[in-house]
Design an enzyme around this catalytic site. Structure first.
Site, mmCIF file in Angstrom:
data_model
loop_
_atom_site.group_PDB
_atom_site.id
_atom_site.type_symbol
_atom_site.label_atom_id
_atom_site.label_comp_id
_atom_site.label_asym_id
_atom_site.label_seq_id
_atom_site.Cartn_x
_atom_site.Cartn_y
_atom_site.Cartn_z
ATOM 1 N N HIS A 32 0.782 -1.241 0.000
ATOM 2 C CA HIS A 32 0.000 0.000 0.000
ATOM 3 C C HIS A 32 0.809 1.283 0.000
ATOM 4 O O HIS A 32 0.224 2.375 -0.044
ATOM 5 C CB HIS A 32 -0.964 0.006 1.199
ATOM 6 C CG HIS A 32 -0.289 -0.144 2.536
ATOM 7 N ND1 HIS A 32 -0.969 0.032 3.723
ATOM 8 C CD2 HIS A 32 0.992 -0.438 2.897
ATOM 9 C CE1 HIS A 32 -0.158 -0.158 4.739
ATOM 10 N NE2 HIS A 32 1.034 -0.455 4.261
ATOM 11 N N HIS A 33 2.133 1.201 0.095
ATOM 12 C CA HIS A 33 2.936 2.426 0.156
ATOM 13 C C HIS A 33 3.368 2.948 -1.207
ATOM 14 O O HIS A 33 3.796 4.098 -1.312
ATOM 15 C CB HIS A 33 4.183 2.204 1.012
ATOM 16 C CG HIS A 33 3.910 1.932 2.453
ATOM 17 N ND1 HIS A 33 3.125 2.753 3.227
ATOM 18 C CD2 HIS A 33 4.310 0.915 3.269
ATOM 19 C CE1 HIS A 33 3.059 2.260 4.461
ATOM 20 N NE2 HIS A 33 3.758 1.140 4.507
ATOM 21 N N ALA A 34 3.323 2.130 -2.250
ATOM 22 C CA ALA A 34 3.799 2.577 -3.559
ATOM 23 C C ALA A 34 2.996 3.786 -4.042
ATOM 24 O O ALA A 34 1.767 3.801 -3.987
ATOM 25 C CB ALA A 34 3.702 1.438 -4.566
#
Length: 357
Positions: A132-134
């Site tokens: 979820h950080h991309a």
């Protein structure tokens, strides 16, 4: 009633290899698959092989420049300066085969969305998903492509008008929020340890969506050492109400296992039973709509194996063996819990004011 459930897995997921000493060890995914097999779960769960995401769809979420860099950086001896794109050295080092490995795990979440849209399955669990950080223009926090944003985009492309994303990973779901910040068709809801104390430093209760989509982001930050009672209070105070108000037509879940008390990279004190209670509540809320489930964070491999096995079994309505739950529970400091509750209540007050609940 149990819903037809798909579990997307291949041993090729292990090719997403950030290094032997890196906290993210994809062997955890294989352990979940093998555990489910040993329990005979694939008699009630359909095990599907994922396919790589199409480049055209990748370009809907990520910039063309970034995609070109990922391709080129996947070859040894590339000689590129990758610092602007978040690729190593550091949290997300480039590695040989990165392009193909990243397309595969991202494709698993797209496939999950497609097979729920088809009506063949009510729930699909991409155990390798949840990165979820991309961001659209960079890798971040162990994540190269944002498979969650790709799954959400797949639902929107199919004509759905409201897609809800819920993230119970201990880290803020910043990349998904960024990707859909100005889209009123998407509600992103993240429950996480506050960015005051933990990476990525974002996710305050004041972050509530862009100018074109006010109220489309909801963040519930917790203080370190928040235990079951405090964590569940935050979940129960926000998630059902948000679901009822938004009335989503599909649900995308990021079920990172790192809010668990045994995880080495964070500071929450949630037990398996309370964490699974939240998962089961989310599945209940989404019982009449397509649900995509993903993994995410989780750096105590034994805990990840247990929790994500429980997730898969719960999705399919199969019995959950007692020995998959914690045999020990954390010893909570009463003063820390009072402090954590006070902090949470202050954040809920800000959030409710911002959303006019």
């Amino acid at each position: 009633m149990p819903r037809p459930t798909a579990f997307l897995y291949t041993d090729d997921f292990l090719a997403y290899d950030l290094g032997g000493k890196h906290p993210l060890q994809q062997r955890r995914l294989q352990l979940v698959d093998r555990k489910l097999a040993s329990l005979g779960a694939f008699g009630g769960i359909s095990r599907l092989t994922p396919t790589p995401v199409e480049e055209g769809l990748l370009g809907r979420v990520h910039t063309a420049e970034y995609l070109e860099i990922v391709q080129r950086a996947s070859t040894p001896g590339h000689g590129l300066d990758l610092s602007r794109f978040g690729l190593g050295p550091g949290d997300t080092p480039a590695f040989p085969g990165m392009w193909d490995a990243s397309r595969l795990y991202a494709g698993g979440s797209v496939d999950a969305a497609k097979c729920t849209l088809s009506g063949e399955f009510g729930i699909a669990f991409n155990v390798a998903g949840g990165l979820h950080h991309a961001h659209p223009w960079k890798a971040y926090g162990f994540c190269v492509f944002n498979d969650l944003a790709l799954a959400i985009t797949t639902f929107l492309d199919a004509g759905l008008e409201r897609v809800m994303y819920v993230d119970i990973d201990v880290h803020h779901g910043d990349g998904v929020q960024v990707c859909h910040w100005d889209d009123p068709r998407v509600l992103t809801l993240s429950l996480h340890e506050s960015g005051r104390w933990l990476f990525p430093g974002t996710g305050s209760s004041e972050e509530t969506g862009g100018k074109s989509a006010p109220g489309s982001a909801i963040n519930v930050p917790y203080a370190p050492y928040s235990g079951d009672e405090v964590w569940w209070h935050g979940f129960e105070s926000v998630v059902p109400e948000a679901f009822a108000r938004f009335q989503p037509q599909a649900l995308v879940l990021q079920l990172g296992a790192d809010a668990h008390f045994a995880d080495p990279l964070a500071h929450l004190e949630v037990t398996s039973r309370t964490w699974l209670r939240a998962v089961e509540k989310l599945l209940e809320l989404g019982k009449d709509i397509p649900v995509v489930v993903t993994g995410g964070g989780g750096y105590n491999i034994a805990t990840v194996e247990r929790l994500w096995t429980l997730v898969a079994l719960s999705c399919a309505g199969l019995p959950c063996p007692e020995d998959l739950h914690d045999t020990e529970t954390p010893t909570l400091d009463a003063e820390q819990q009072r402090t954590a509750r006070t902090y949470l209540d202050s954040q809920l007050f800000v959030l409710q004011g911002a959303l006019r609940w």
